[in-house]
Motif scaffolding. Structure first.
Motif, PDB file in Angstrom:
ATOM      1  N   ASP A  36      -7.559   0.802  -7.982  1.00  8.47           N
ATOM      2  CA  ASP A  36      -8.679   1.155  -8.863  1.00  8.47           C
ATOM      3  C   ASP A  36      -8.590   2.580  -9.418  1.00  8.47           C
ATOM      4  N   PRO A  37      -8.419   3.621  -8.570  1.00  2.95           N
ATOM      5  CA  PRO A  37      -8.413   4.983  -9.123  1.00  2.95           C
ATOM      6  C   PRO A  37      -7.155   5.326  -9.916  1.00  2.95           C
ATOM      7  N   ASP A  38      -6.114   4.498  -9.825  1.00  4.64           N
ATOM      8  CA  ASP A  38      -4.851   4.793 -10.504  1.00  4.64           C
ATOM      9  C   ASP A  38      -4.695   4.066 -11.837  1.00  4.64           C
ATOM     10  N   ARG A  39      -5.751   3.475 -12.343  1.00  3.77           N
ATOM     11  CA  ARG A  39      -5.638   2.683 -13.575  1.00  3.77           C
ATOM     12  C   ARG A  39      -5.066   3.509 -14.734  1.00  3.77           C
ATOM     13  N   HIS A  52      -2.888  -4.786 -11.669  1.00  2.00           N
ATOM     14  CA  HIS A  52      -3.879  -4.275 -10.715  1.00  2.00           C
ATOM     15  C   HIS A  52      -3.700  -4.988  -9.378  1.00  2.00           C
ATOM     16  N   ILE A  53      -3.730  -4.209  -8.266  1.00  2.00           N
ATOM     17  CA  ILE A  53      -3.487  -4.822  -6.951  1.00  2.00           C
ATOM     18  C   ILE A  53      -4.604  -4.587  -5.933  1.00  2.00           C
ATOM     19  N   GLY A  54      -5.712  -3.940  -6.335  1.00  2.00           N
ATOM     20  CA  GLY A  54      -6.792  -3.812  -5.368  1.00  2.00           C
ATOM     21  C   GLY A  54      -7.535  -2.499  -5.424  1.00  2.00           C
ATOM     22  N   PRO A  55      -8.440  -2.288  -4.471  1.00  2.00           N
ATOM     23  CA  PRO A  55      -9.245  -1.062  -4.428  1.00  2.00           C
ATOM     24  C   PRO A  55      -8.452   0.151  -3.960  1.00  2.00           C
ATOM     25  N   GLU A 379      -7.358  12.583 -11.728  1.00  2.00           N
ATOM     26  CA  GLU A 379      -8.174  12.884 -10.548  1.00  2.00           C
ATOM     27  C   GLU A 379      -7.354  12.690  -9.273  1.00  2.00           C
ATOM     28  N   ILE A 380      -7.276  13.731  -8.448  1.00  2.00           N
ATOM     29  CA  ILE A 380      -6.636  13.635  -7.139  1.00  2.00           C
ATOM     30  C   ILE A 380      -7.685  13.158  -6.144  1.00  2.00           C
TER      31      ILE A 380
END
Length: 654
Positions: A36-39, A52-55, A379-380
Motif C-alpha cells: 500500500d505505501p509503495d504504490r 499490488h501485493i498487500g498492506p 514517504e519513509i
C-alpha cells in the motif's frame, strides 16, 4: 538452457531499482510488486508493470509467498529475482517458484536451506575444513547448555540468531551473569525477525576485521571468487561503510581466503552469486562467519573494481550459461568505497526516523554512483529497513575514492529527512579510517554516544536561512524586498521555530536583498545573491557561501553541506506547549509497533526501568522511565501501532 522473458522482482526500494536497470538493459520486461505505501515508489515507476501485493506490513506483502506467486501469474512473469532481504534466502520460496515453473534467479533451494541456518552452515563448513570460530551450534537450546558452552569457550561470547543476520538476535556477552538475559532478548528478537528463535554461540573475536569474499558459481561446476570487501565499519552489527579491496588483505591472504570461500561454495554444490563472510583477527587468522546465498547490499564496490555487472551474471547463470571468465582472468583495478545512507538519527543512538523527503538529489560526478529508490515527495515509513540509499565512489587509489565519497555525501540533497549523512562523512574523515586501520570496534571506539551530536548550522548559515525565508515570504505576498516599500520599512519581529525550538529574530530590510538580523543577541548583516529553484548564495562579511532549500507546507528546509535546519514562522500562531518533554510523559520516539508492555497502571517504577519494547524498522527498542514514580495512565497495549511522539504512559512522579 532456461528460457524466460519477463522477470518479477520480489523486492522494493533501491535493490528493486538496481535489478530492473540491468534486466531492462538485457532486454527483459520487468514486473514490480508493491505494498500500500509503495504504490508511488520509484521501483514501481521504473518497471514495465507493477502488481499490488498487500498492506504495509511486510508479513502481508513482501514476505507473503502466496501474494508474490499470484502476482507473477497475473503478470505472466516466468522468472523471479528476489534481491536481498525479504524472501531472498527463503528455501521454501525458491522451491515454490520451481514448483510453479518460475525460474528463481538465485541459488538452489538446498543450498539456501543449508546456509540459511547458521548452526547447520557451521557444521557443514567444519566438515569441509573451512576455518571456523569456536562455538556451540547443537540442537539442544536449553539455557543450561548455553551456559556450559560459554564456560567451555570462554568469555566474551557472541549470541546469534541461527536463522538470520543483520544484527537481529545478536548480543555480545562479556560475563556469565549477562548470558541468560541476552539469550532471552535474542530469542525474542530472532523470533520476530526470522520466525525462529534458534540460537548459536561463538567465541567473540575481539575487534577483528569483517572481510567477505564474493563468489560466483554456475551449474556446470565452475566456481570463482571476485576478491574481498572490507565491511568492518558497523554499528549494532549492521554494516555502514564497505570497501574493495580491503587495506588489510595482501595478495597472499586474498588467495587463501578466496580458496576457502570457493571450497565453502563447492561443499554445498552452490550456483549463482553468493558471499562467504569471514572474521579476520588481529594476528592474521581468518574464520568462517556465515554464507549469504544472495546478492549483497555492498555488491557495487566489487562491480566497480572488477568491471563486472553481478546482476547480469546472476541472470546469465539462471538461464544456464557458464561463467564467462576464469579465476586467472579476474583482476582488481582501483578502489571503491560505499556508504549506506540510513534514515536515522546518530545523535539519538541511531534511532530510525520516518518522514517525507522534500528534496532528493544524489550527487553526480566522475567516479560516483548512487543506488537508491527515492524521489522527492516519497514517504519513509516504519515498516521497512531504514537504509534509503547507497552512495559509492571509485578512484584509482583508496585516497581518491575516500575523498570523492566525502564530497559526494556533502553534495547529496536529502532535505526533510533525518539521515546519517554527516556521521558517514565524519567516519570517512577520521584518521583511523583514512589510514586503513579500522576494525569492527571503530564506531564504538571513536564515536561513543556522547560524541554523536548533530552539527548545527553556523550563525551565518542560520541568518541566511532566516533572510531567505523572509525574502520568499515577502515575494509571495507581494511586498517589496528592495527597501523602499513602506510596508517593509523599519524592523520586523519574527518568532521562528528552528527544528521545533522557538527563537525570536529581528530583521531589517536594507534594500538590494541586504538584511540586518538580530538573533540570539547577535546582530549580523548579509546579502542574498543568486536564488535559483532550490539553491542560493549569500555574502556574509565578504565570505560568499551557498546553501540549498525547499519550501513545503508551512516549513522551510535548508541544507549547508551536511548541516540542516528546518524553519517555521510561528509569529502569528498561539504558543505551543512543550509538555511532551516532561519526565512524567512517556512518548514514543518513533513510529512502530508495541511489542511488549512490561508495566501495569498503578505500578511503581524506578528511573531507567524498562516499560515498553517497541519494534520499528526490524529492530527492538527499549523504552524506559525517565523518573521515579507510579504509572498513572497506561495508554497502549501489545501489538498496537503507534506514531512518533504518541503518548504511551504517564507517570506520577514521587
Amino acid at each position: 538452457m532456461s528460457e524466460f522473458s519477463k522477470i518479477l522482482i520480489a523486492n522494493r526500494g533501491e535493490i528493486a531499482c538496481r535489478v530492473i536497470k540491468t534486466a531492462h538493459a538485457m532486454g527483459y520486461e520487468t514486473v514490480a510488486v508493491y505494498s500500500d505505501p509503495d504504490r508511488g515508489a520509484r521501483h514501481v515507476k521504473m518497471a514495465t508493470e507493477a502488481i499490488h501485493i498487500g498492506p504495509a506490513a511486510a508479513a502481508e506483502s513482501y514476505l507473503n509467498i502466496e501474494s508474490i506467486i499470484a502476482a507473477a501469474k497475473k503478470a505472466g512473469a516466468d522468472a523471479v529475482h528476489p534481491g536481498y532481504g525479504f524472501l531472498s534466502e527463503n528455501a521454501d520460496f525458491a522451491a515454490r517458484c520451481e514448483k510453479e515453473g518460475l525460474t528463481f534467479i538465485g541459488p538452489p533451494k538446498d543450498a539456501i536451506h543449508l546456509m540459511g541456518n547458521k548452526a547447520e552452515a557451521k557444521r557443514r563448513m567444519i566438515h569441509a575444513k573451512v576455518p571456523c570460530v569456536p562455538g556451540y551450534e547443537d540442537k539442544d537450546q536449553s539455557d543450561d547448555q548455553f551456559v556450559s558452552a560459554a564456560e567451555r569457550i570462554g568469555y566474551p561470547v557472541m549470541v546469534k540468531a541461527a536463522a538470520g543476520g543483520g544484527g537481529r538476535g545478536m548480543r555480545l556477552v562479556t560475563s556469565g551473569d549477562q548470558l541468560k538475559k541476552a539469550l532471552e532478548t535474542a530469542r525474542s528478537e530472532a523470533k520476530n525477525a526470522f520466525g525462529s528463535n534458534e540460537l548459536i554461540l561463538e567465541k567473540a573475536v575481539v575487534e577483528p576485521r569483517h572481510i567477505e569474499i564474493q563468489i560466483l558459481a554456475d551449474a556446470h561446476g565452475n566456481c570463482i571468487h571476485l576478491g574481498e570487501r572490507d565491511c568492518s565499519i558497523q554499528r549494532r552489527h549492521q554494516k555502514v561503510i564497505e570497501e574493495a579491496p580491503s587495506p588489510a588483505v595482501s595478495e597472499t591472504l586474498r588467495t587463501k581466503m578466496g580458496e576457502a570461500a570457493v571450497s565453502a561454495a563447492k561443499a554445498i554444490h552452490y550456483s549463482g552469486a553468493g558471499t562467504v563472510e569471514f572474521l579476520l583477527s588481529q594476528d592474521g587468522e581468518f574464520y568462517f562467519l556465515e554464507m549469504n546465498t544472495r546478492l549483497q547490499v555492498e555488491h557495487p564496490v566489487t562491480e566497480l573494481v572488477t568491471g563486472f555487472d553481478l546482476v547480469e551474471w546472476q541472470i546469465r547463470i539462471a538461464r544456464g550459461e557458464p561463467l564467462p571468465v576464469t579465476q586467472q582472468e579476474v583482476q582488481l583495478k582501483g578502489h571503491a568505497i560505499e556508504a549506506r545512507l540510513y534514515a536515522e538519527d546518530p545523535s539519538k543512538n541511531f534511532l530510525p526516523r520516518v518522514g517525507k523527503v522534500h528534496l532528493w538529489q544524489p550527487a553526480k560526478g566522475e567516479g560516483l554512483r548512487c543506488d537508491h529508490g527515492l524521489e522527492t515527495g516519497f514517504e519513509i515509513t516504519p515498516h521497512y529497513d531504514p537504509m534509503v540509499a547507497k552512495v559509492i565512489a571509485y578512484g584509482s587509489s583508496r585516497e581518491d575514492a575516500r575523498r570523492r565519497l566525502m564530497k559526494a555525501l556533502k553534495e547529496t540533497l536529502d532535505l526533510g529527512l533525518t539521515t546519517n549523512r554527516q556521521f558517514l562523512v565524519d567516519c570517512l574523515d577520521h584518521e583511523n579510517f583514512a589510514s586503513g586501520k579500522a576494525t569492527t570496534g571503530f564506531i564504538e571506539n571513536f564515536f561513543p554516544k556522547k560524541a554523536l551530536k548533530t552539527r548545527a548550522p553556523s550563525m551565518a548559515e542560520t541568518c541566511a536561512a532566516v533572510a531567505l525565508q523572509y525574502h520568499l515570504q515577502a515575494y509571495k505576498t507581494g511586498r517589496s524586498t528592495d527597501g523602499w516599500d513602506s510596508s517593509s520599512a523599519g524592523e520586523q519581529l519574527l518568532i521562528l521555530e528552528f527544528d521545533g525550538k522557538p527563537n525570536e529574530a529581528l530583521i531589517r530590510n536594507s534594500g538590494d536583498r541586504s538584511y540586518q538580523i538580530t538573533l540570539q543577541d547577535q546582530t549580523t548583516s548579509l546579502q542574498l545573491l543568486d536564488i535559483s529553484e532550490n539553491r542560493f548564495r549569500f555574502d556574509y562579511d565578504g565570505h560568499i557561501q551557498s546553501g540549498v532549500f525547499v519550501i513545503a507546507d508551512t516549513q522551510a528546509y535548508f541544507g549547508f553541506g551536511t548541516s540542516k535546519l528546518t524553519v517555521e514562522d510561528i509569529t502569528h500562531q498561539v504558543s505551543r506547549s512543550d509538555d511532551g518533554e516532561m519526565d512524567s510523559k512517556i512518548m514514543s520516539p518513533m513510529n512502530g509497533r508495541v511489542l511488549k508492555v512490561m508495566v501495569k497502571a498503578g505500578e511503581a517504577v524506578t528511573k531507567g526501568q524498562s516499560l515498553f519494547i517497541l519494534e520499528a524498522m526490524k529492530m527492538e527498542h527499549d523504552i524506559t522511565a525517565k523518573s521515579e514514580g507510579v504509572i498513572e495512565k497506561l495508554l497502549v497495549s501489545p501489538d498496537q501501532q503507534v506514531a512518533s511522539k504518541a503518548l504511551l504512559a504517564e507517570i506520577k512522579t514521587t
